[in-house]
Design a protein around this motif. Structure first.
Motif, mmCIF file in Angstrom:
data_model
loop_
_atom_site.group_PDB
_atom_site.id
_atom_site.type_symbol
_atom_site.label_atom_id
_atom_site.label_comp_id
_atom_site.label_asym_id
_atom_site.label_seq_id
_atom_site.Cartn_x
_atom_site.Cartn_y
_atom_site.Cartn_z
ATOM 1 N N LEU A 89 35.702 31.683 34.856
ATOM 2 C CA LEU A 89 36.581 31.605 36.030
ATOM 3 C C LEU A 89 35.978 30.715 37.112
ATOM 4 O O LEU A 89 36.664 29.891 37.715
ATOM 5 N N VAL A 118 44.948 27.637 43.887
ATOM 6 C CA VAL A 118 44.225 28.760 44.477
ATOM 7 C C VAL A 118 45.113 29.997 44.534
ATOM 8 O O VAL A 118 44.636 31.110 44.352
ATOM 9 N N GLU A 134 45.146 31.577 41.148
ATOM 10 C CA GLU A 134 43.833 32.047 40.711
ATOM 11 C C GLU A 134 43.637 33.517 41.068
ATOM 12 O O GLU A 134 43.006 34.266 40.324
ATOM 13 N N VAL A 135 44.195 33.933 42.231
ATOM 14 C CA VAL A 135 44.073 35.332 42.629
ATOM 15 C C VAL A 135 44.764 36.223 41.604
ATOM 16 O O VAL A 135 44.201 37.223 41.144
ATOM 17 N N LEU A 139 45.419 35.508 38.533
ATOM 18 C CA LEU A 139 44.663 35.425 37.273
ATOM 19 C C LEU A 139 43.461 36.361 37.297
ATOM 20 O O LEU A 139 43.221 37.131 36.360
ATOM 21 N N GLY A 140 42.710 36.309 38.399
ATOM 22 C CA GLY A 140 41.524 37.158 38.516
ATOM 23 C C GLY A 140 41.891 38.634 38.501
ATOM 24 O O GLY A 140 41.225 39.439 37.847
ATOM 25 N N LEU A 141 42.971 38.999 39.207
ATOM 26 C CA LEU A 141 43.376 40.400 39.263
ATOM 27 C C LEU A 141 43.848 40.891 37.899
ATOM 28 O O LEU A 141 43.609 42.043 37.533
ATOM 29 N N LEU A 180 42.644 39.996 35.122
ATOM 30 C CA LEU A 180 41.474 40.221 34.284
ATOM 31 C C LEU A 180 40.716 41.485 34.680
ATOM 32 O O LEU A 180 39.987 42.042 33.854
ATOM 33 N N VAL A 181 40.894 41.961 35.934
ATOM 34 C CA VAL A 181 40.194 43.176 36.346
ATOM 35 C C VAL A 181 40.568 44.337 35.424
ATOM 36 O O VAL A 181 39.700 45.074 34.944
ATOM 37 N N MET A 227 55.511 29.625 45.359
ATOM 38 C CA MET A 227 54.607 30.402 46.189
ATOM 39 C C MET A 227 55.077 31.846 46.281
ATOM 40 O O MET A 227 54.273 32.775 46.295
ATOM 41 N N TRP A 241 52.567 35.032 45.199
ATOM 42 C CA TRP A 241 52.034 36.006 46.154
ATOM 43 C C TRP A 241 52.835 37.295 46.199
ATOM 44 O O TRP A 241 52.283 38.362 46.439
ATOM 45 N N LYS A 242 54.178 37.200 46.006
ATOM 46 C CA LYS A 242 54.993 38.405 46.133
ATOM 47 C C LYS A 242 55.300 39.027 44.787
ATOM 48 O O LYS A 242 55.740 40.172 44.720
ATOM 49 N N VAL A 299 50.754 38.843 42.307
ATOM 50 C CA VAL A 299 49.615 39.542 42.913
ATOM 51 C C VAL A 299 49.887 41.039 43.063
ATOM 52 O O VAL A 299 49.073 41.858 42.616
ATOM 53 N N PRO A 300 51.036 41.467 43.650
ATOM 54 C CA PRO A 300 51.293 42.911 43.708
ATOM 55 C C PRO A 300 51.402 43.545 42.325
ATOM 56 O O PRO A 300 50.921 44.665 42.111
ATOM 57 N N LEU A 319 47.929 44.030 41.006
ATOM 58 C CA LEU A 319 47.273 45.127 41.724
ATOM 59 C C LEU A 319 47.795 46.478 41.235
ATOM 60 O O LEU A 319 47.018 47.406 40.993
#
Lengths: 138, 345
Positions: free
Chosen positions: B115, B149, B152-153, B155-157, B159-160, B315, B319-320, B323-324, B327
């Motif tokens: 990453l 960017v 990427e958030v 993507l990272g979330l 993988l958590v 966008m 983000w909407k 990402v949620p 999470l």
């Protein structure tokens, strides 16, 4: 740290050198020897649909790109903090629901930030243009 | 040292030879999807077309536009090409031969390495767009940075939750965790993370398309608005580096998807995770290659099927939507496979 820890990164270095050698060889050596070099003023002019360029190329761009970058930094750091927790999560069985609750509080604090940016309309490209127009109106 | 050099050369040559194959497949498949013939002049069925393209680019004159930031302009394509290639160093392309693990570098924090290094290529695109002294390139570069960017958030979330299931960040360990089988509502399935974390897989793939600037998220270079985006002014081998960097990033992302979600080099009856023979090692490499190619074909299929997003939709979705969703998936994973519930099946 064990010696294998460093040797694995030495392997990365070897791989990097091999790859960088490929780039340098192709771009700076082989292609440079093969390609023509006939510079000319018109050829070097900046492309703008075939017209002479108007003003500077470094135009002002929307401030919202900066907002996105700021929100990104906050959330990327959050993700970085989540990783170690995620890895050991199953081994925290002794801690009971504490491990879970602690992380939920951490994520909730950051979620407030997302809700704030969302409510401000900074995630909403078109709507915030309406908001700007509203502000401009007397 | 010698083994590392051999593995490095193998991976590098495989990556660089896969790029022209992909370019050819992309053009041929797009032609078939659109009821055209595709390249058919150079060599039988046009298979030598990518070779002709490469030779052409090698012989092309390089034009650096007047007023460009020459230093950044020269280095940006290398910054776009080297990181995705370097990220592949931590992706296991096979099981092992003898005691030699078939990965260039089995770093204990493999996922983080991929990453971190992979996301560096955003600098190449931002610098390339900024240094070109061109309005299209600047706007393309800025758009591309914001898009990369943002996703990427997500993507990272995504993988958590995978790491919560795997309990490890080492790539070979994650593959090994997927070699077993488990049953979902009575149906026996391989223990691939895609079956255990389907939501994470969907988020990951959507974010991966956006990270690689592929349709339906190819706004940085949407030719109807921005000519060619950040590489408008690039020509010759420096354009080729951007172009190859994009394809290598796709291959690396597919390799990551295969490793984290699709069982890596393991396919039940064919590979034996406990064997270290040459034959078994070769089969595991072939299995990994076949799975990666399958994911790459999905990339091409999606590109020629879906229309492009608008920038505000892009966008908004990142983000909407993603990402949620990611999470919520982390929270759901924590509750279902929480410490009290004991370990995963």
């Amino acid at each position: 740290m064990s010696p294998t820890f460093y040797s694995e990164y030495a392997n990365v270095l070897i791989f990097f050198l091999v790859g960088a050698a490929f780039v340098v060889l192709n771009v700076a050596v082989v292609s440079r020897l093969l390609r023509p070099h006939t510079a000319e003023a018109n050829k070097d002019s900046t492309y703008e649909c075939g017209e002479p360029t108007v003003g500077s190329a470094w135009v002002r761009f929307d401030i919202r790109f900066y907002t996105v970058a700021l929100v990104f930094i906050v959330f990327d750091v959050e993700v970085a903090f989540l990783y170690p927790w995620a890895v050991v999560f199953q081994r925290l069985s002794g801690a009971g629901p504490f491990a879970l609750l602690e992380m939920l509080i951490f994520v909730a604090i950051l979620a407030v930030g997302l809700v704030y940016v969302w409510a401000k309309g900074d995630l909403d490209w078109v709507k915030s243009m309406d908001a700007q127009a509203d502000r401009a109106r007397p | 040292m010698g083994a590392t050099l051999a593995k490095s050369l193998f991976v590098l040559l495989a990556l660089l030879h896969l790029v022209p194959v992909l370019v050819y497949l992309e053009r041929k498949l797009s032609a078939w999807i659109q009821d055209r013939r595709g390249p058919n002049r150079v060599g039988p069925w046009g298979v030598l077309q990518p070779v002709a393209d490469a030779v052409k680019l090698l012989f092309k004159e390089e034009v650096i536009p007047a007023g460009a930031d020459r230093g950044l302009y020269r280095w940006a394509p290398a910054l776009a090409f080297v990181p995705p290639m370097l990220a592949f160093a931590a992706i296991p392309f096979g099981n092992r031969i003898g005691t030699e693990s078939l990965v260039v570098s089995d770093i204990p924090v493999g996922v983080l390495f991929v990453l971190t290094i992979g996301s560096l290529s955003v600098y190449g695109i931002a610098f390339g767009g900024w240094a070109s002294n061109n309005k299209w390139a600047l706007l393309g570069g800025v758009r591309s940075s914001a898009q990369m960017v943002s996703y990427e958030v997500a993507l990272g979330l995504a993988l958590v939750s995978v790491l919560m299931v795997s309990g490890n960040v080492g790539m070979q360990e994650i593959v090994r965790r997927q070699t077993g089988s488990f049953s979902l509502a009575g149906v026996p399935l391989p223990a691939w993370n895609v079956f255990q974390q389907p939501v994470a897989f969907v988020v990951f793939m959507a974010a991966a398309f956006a990270e690689n600037n592929r349709l339906p998220f190819d706004l940085p270079e949407c030719e109807t608005e921005l000519v060619a985006g950040y590489h408008t002014e690039y020509s010759s081998m420096r354009f080729a580096l951007f172009f190859m960097g994009e394809y290598v990033a796709m291959i690396t992302m597919s390799g990551l998807a295969v490793t984290l979600f699709l069982g890596g080099w393991h396919l039940d009856p064919f590979t034996d995770p406990d064997s270290g023979t040459w034959a078994q090692g070769a089969i595991s490499v072939l299995v990994f290659g076949a799975k990666t190619l399958a994911v790459l074909l999905v990339y091409i299929w999606v590109r020629w099927t879906l229309p492009r997003f608008r920038y505000d939709q892009l966008m908004g979705l990142g983000w909407k939507g993603l990402v949620p969703l990611a999470l919520a998936n982390v929270a759901a994973t924590a509750l279902i496979w929480g410490p009290e519930a004991g370990t995963m099946p």
